[in-house]
Design an enzyme around this catalytic site. Structure first.
Site, short mmCIF file in Angstrom:
data_model
loop_
_atom_site.label_atom_id
_atom_site.label_comp_id
_atom_site.label_asym_id
_atom_site.label_seq_id
_atom_site.Cartn_x
_atom_site.Cartn_y
_atom_site.Cartn_z
N HIS A 61 0.81 -1.24 0.00
CA HIS A 61 0.00 0.00 0.00
C HIS A 61 0.84 1.28 0.00
O HIS A 61 0.37 2.33 0.45
CB HIS A 61 -0.96 -0.01 1.19
CG HIS A 61 -0.28 0.05 2.54
ND1 HIS A 61 -0.82 -0.50 3.67
CD2 HIS A 61 0.89 0.62 2.95
CE1 HIS A 61 -0.01 -0.29 4.70
NE2 HIS A 61 1.04 0.40 4.27
N HIS B 222 -2.39 4.36 9.82
CA HIS B 222 -1.04 4.80 10.21
C HIS B 222 -1.14 6.02 11.12
O HIS B 222 -0.75 7.13 10.73
CB HIS B 222 -0.21 5.12 8.97
CG HIS B 222 -0.03 3.97 8.03
ND1 HIS B 222 -1.02 3.51 7.21
CD2 HIS B 222 1.05 3.18 7.79
CE1 HIS B 222 -0.57 2.48 6.50
NE2 HIS B 222 0.68 2.26 6.83
N HIS C 152 9.97 -3.73 4.22
CA HIS C 152 10.38 -2.32 4.29
C HIS C 152 10.63 -1.90 5.73
O HIS C 152 10.02 -2.41 6.64
CB HIS C 152 9.42 -1.37 3.58
CG HIS C 152 8.00 -1.28 4.10
ND1 HIS C 152 7.16 -2.36 4.24
CD2 HIS C 152 7.25 -0.20 4.46
CE1 HIS C 152 5.96 -1.95 4.66
NE2 HIS C 152 6.00 -0.65 4.82
N GLU D 141 3.58 -5.63 8.66
CA GLU D 141 2.26 -5.42 8.03
C GLU D 141 1.76 -6.69 7.34
O GLU D 141 0.56 -6.86 7.14
CB GLU D 141 2.34 -4.28 7.00
CG GLU D 141 2.50 -2.89 7.62
CD GLU D 141 2.60 -1.76 6.61
OE1 GLU D 141 2.46 -0.60 7.01
OE2 GLU D 141 2.84 -2.00 5.39
C1 DHB Z 1 6.22 3.82 3.05
C2 DHB Z 1 5.61 2.58 3.08
C3 DHB Z 1 4.53 2.33 3.90
O1 DHB Z 1 3.93 1.11 4.02
C4 DHB Z 1 4.01 3.34 4.67
O2 DHB Z 1 2.90 3.09 5.37
C5 DHB Z 1 4.62 4.59 4.67
C6 DHB Z 1 5.73 4.83 3.86
C7 DHB Z 1 7.38 4.11 2.14
O3 DHB Z 1 7.85 3.21 1.44
O4 DHB Z 1 7.82 5.24 2.06
FE FE Z 2 2.22 1.11 5.80
#
Ligand code: DHB
Ligand code: FE
Length: 300
Positions: A12, A59, A197, A244
């Site tokens: 997402h 978030h 990530h 996540e």
């Molecule tokens: C990023 C990815 C995410 O899942 C998020 O919630 C906020 C930022 C990113 O890759 O910058």
């Molecule tokens: Fe996220």
């Protein structure tokens, strides 16, 4: 009776929404990301659901750090796209399905999963970016998402977060709820967020292609084993925000090759004999700081 016919899994990344909203989706950097969803957008048109139960995480947008429900179901008639600091995304308002949402809440809470009931909230990129990826660009005023959406929020932002096993079992309970809803409708369940990530700290920017793809294989082929992956493995291998991914296990647990635990479920044998078909699988790195993963599974 209502039926779950398919599940959709997708990352997402907020920058994907920003790329769409600022006309950058054809740029060299973004094109390979969006190309991975060409199949999916056609598939959505050919397999239009009556309702989507969309598992996502907020978030710190609708729920601040003042109040953090582990699992929350949206029972409202509408949800506005949230302002996450740069104005709300120019996408249509999300129409809810209060009747089915309330029914699921009743059933799932009676199956001992304590959900928070949300009668009013705005929805952030966690929910709107998956919709944009699957449904394409829509006029924020004249356009509309293809069907009502039930937002189902999971806390994966502030520890303690739920285990993969609990999410997987919750998926089974959601399926049991939906399959006992007395209306002939076709429901899709989506699991969103991930893949690897990490946004902060010394390991910011971490992406782990091998681990992500091995996790995808396991999530598809042996979800019961995948559900046993401990939190520390997600954090170590897929970064702090890789957690996540436990949300994908809610959608996977709702598919019909996964037997109910419930001894009273008379359709247990028939259900577990069904298999699941992989309609689409896509993986791309990087998009912003994130690995993008995407799968579509259909119940046969
Ligand atoms: C990023 C990815 C995410 O899942 C998020 O919630 C906020 C930022 C990113 O890759 O910058
Ligand atoms: Fe996220």
């Amino acid at each position: 009776m209502a039926k779950i016919t398919a599940s959709v899994y997708t990352s997402h990344v907020p920058a994907i929404g920003a790329a769409l909203d600022t006309g950058k989706s054809k740029d060299d950097y973004w094109k390979p990301v969006f190309t991975g969803y060409d199949f999916s957008q056609q598939w959505m048109k050919d397999n239009k659901p009556d309702v989507i139960l969309l598992v996502y995480n907020d978030h710190a947008t609708a729920f601040s750090l003042d109040m953090i429900p582990t699992f929350a179901i949206g029972t409202a008639a509408q949800y506005k796209p949230a302002d996450e600091g740069y104005g709300a995304r120019p996408v249509p308002v999300v129409q809810g399905h209060p009747e089915l949402a309330s029914y699921i809440a009743q059933s799932v809470i009676q199956q001992d999963f304590d959900l928070t009931i949300v009668n009013k909230m705005d929805v952030d990129h966690g929910l709107t970016v998956p919709l944009s990826l699957m449904c394409g660009e829509l006029d924020p005023v004249k356009g509309a998402w293809p069907c009502p959406v039930i937002p189902f929020a999971v806390n994966v932002v502030q520890y303690p977060v739920p285990s993969g096993q609990r999410c997987y079992n919750l998926g089974k309970a959601i399926r049991k709820a939906i399959e006992s809803y007395d209306e002939d409708i076709n429901v899709h369940i989506w699991g969103t967020g991930g893949m690897s990530h990490q946004l902060q700290g010394a390991r910011a920017g971490l992406i782990n292609r091998e681990w992500d793809n091995a996790w995808l294989d396991k999530m598809i082929e042996d979800p019961a084993a995948c559900a046993q992956t401990p939190h520390i493995d997600y954090v170590r291998e897929a970064g702090s925000e890789g957690i996540e991914l436990v949300m994908w296990l809610i959608a996977r647990g709702a598919m019909s090759d996964v037997p109910y635990d419930d001894k009273n479920a008379t359709d247990l044998v028939a259900s577990s004999a069904h298999s699941v078909k992989v309609r689409h699988r896509f993986y791309h790195v990087p998009a912003s700081n994130t690995a993008v993963g995407h799968v579509i599974l259909e119940n046969r």
